[in-house]
Structure formats: C-alpha cells, structure tokens
Design an enzyme around this catalytic site. Sequence first.
Site, short mmCIF file in Angstrom:
data_model
loop_
_atom_site.label_atom_id
_atom_site.label_comp_id
_atom_site.label_asym_id
_atom_site.label_seq_id
_atom_site.Cartn_x
_atom_site.Cartn_y
_atom_site.Cartn_z
N LYS A 86 0.85 -1.19 0.00
CA LYS A 86 0.00 0.00 0.00
C LYS A 86 0.89 1.24 0.00
CE LYS A 86 -3.81 0.35 2.48
NZ LYS A 86 -4.59 0.34 3.75
O1 G3P Z 1 -7.46 1.43 5.20
C1 G3P Z 1 -7.78 2.79 5.40
C2 G3P Z 1 -8.74 2.91 6.50
O2 G3P Z 1 -8.25 2.14 7.58
C3 G3P Z 1 -9.03 4.29 6.97
O3 G3P Z 1 -10.12 4.16 7.79
O4 G3P Z 1 -11.51 4.55 9.73
O5 G3P Z 1 -9.21 5.52 9.65
O6 G3P Z 1 -11.02 6.43 8.20
P1 G3P Z 1 -10.48 5.24 8.90
#
Ligand code: G3P
Length: 224
Positions: A86
């Site tokens: 990633k």
């Molecule tokens: O993989 C990206 C994701 O984990 C971001 O999620 O919940 O931090 O917005 P969040």
Amino acid sequence: MNYLIDTANLEDIRHCNEFYPISGVTTNPTLIAKEKTDFIALIKEIRNIIGPEKTLHIQTVQEKAEKMVEEAVFIKNTVGGAFCIKIPICEEGLKATMMLKEKGIKVTMTAIFTPAQALMAAKAGASYVAPYVNRLDNIIEDGVSVVGEIVKQFAIYGLDCQVLAASFKSCEQIHKCALSGCHNATIDAHLFKGLITHPMNDAAIAGFAKDWKAVYGDKSILDF
Ligand code: G3P
C-alpha cells in the site's frame, strides 16, 4: 464485491477468516501501531491465519520512491503469498508504483479522495485504489459517489485497476458502494456482523427449531 478485513488485530482476523468469505486483509501504519507488538511477527502471523491465497495489503512507511520499492520487496519476501504494497497517493508514490509495476509487485494506492487521484494511480500501474468513504462523508462530501465515479472511469477506459473502498463506518455506506459496482470493500470486524443482522432473523430461526421439536423432539437429522 469482495470483502476484506481492515485491521491488524489477530483475534478479529481469526474470527472473520473463519466465519466470513473474506478475500484478504488490509492494514496501515495506524492499524499496525494499535497492536503495539513486533511488526514482523505480526504480519507473519496474519499470513499464517489467512493462508497464501488471500491478499495481504501492507503499507510502506517510506517517503522516497526508491525506499518504498526497497520496503515493498522486503515485506513481500517476508510474508510471501498474495501481496500488495500500500502506497499513499503522492508524486513519490506514483514513481514507486511505476517502478514496482516493472518488478511485478502489486500496488494498492491508498488515501484516495478524488476520482482524478484514482485515475492517475491506475495509469501509473496500481492494481487497486483505496478511496476513504467515511472520511469524505465526514467533511460533507459524498464518499459513495466518489467510489461510483472511480468505478465508472475505470470501466470507460478499460483500466486494469480495481476499487478497494475503505474507511467505512456504516453498513449503509457498504451497501451503497456495492450498488455502485465497487469491486472490493475493506471493513472493520464489527461491520461484518452488521451486514448479516436483521431484527426478523432470530424469530425465523426460533420458529424452525420450535416446529421441528414439536414433532421430532431432540432428534437431529443425523439421528435418523
Ligand atoms: O485502510 C484505510 C482505512 O483504515 C481508513 O479508515 O476509519 O481511519 O477512516 P479510517
């Protein structure tokens, strides 16, 4: 739409891998850091749980393209199996993506917030782009629409890149992404349960058990 689990928590990965048809695991530095444990042991154990065929997405922490490539090769050799590095969208990340394409290492371009970023990532050779649905919703943009526009762009231009939508906080967001033709969604462990829960289910299942018991008592089908 394929489901992946977005976590580095081993208990959640074990549970979802056993009970749900997941096609992989996605992590990022925040999710890894939350576990407060040895990085190498953690990613090896995730691979051990999911096996070699499910895709493991692990994020680089480097800022320069050459170092991102070096780290991608190192992580791929460490975890083996189906793997994507990633990389957040930025100039160095795009350069690294083009270099990794040459080496045959798949890239998930992450922290995507616009269809223009997604198109650039796909042109650079990324295999997946990860738009952050809930983070867009939180600033009164429409995360699901962004996902839909990216899906449409990839279809119009016949690009060999899939959407791996991320950052979900509700089952409704996931459902709407599925309707938009999103190829993959990576979600928290608790949302898997939400996706299969309905208030009428318990009554339906209890009804089957009651009707069977009324005629056959405690006998199961295997007792016949
Ligand atoms: O993989 C990206 C994701 O984990 C971001 O999620 O919940 O931090 O917005 P969040």
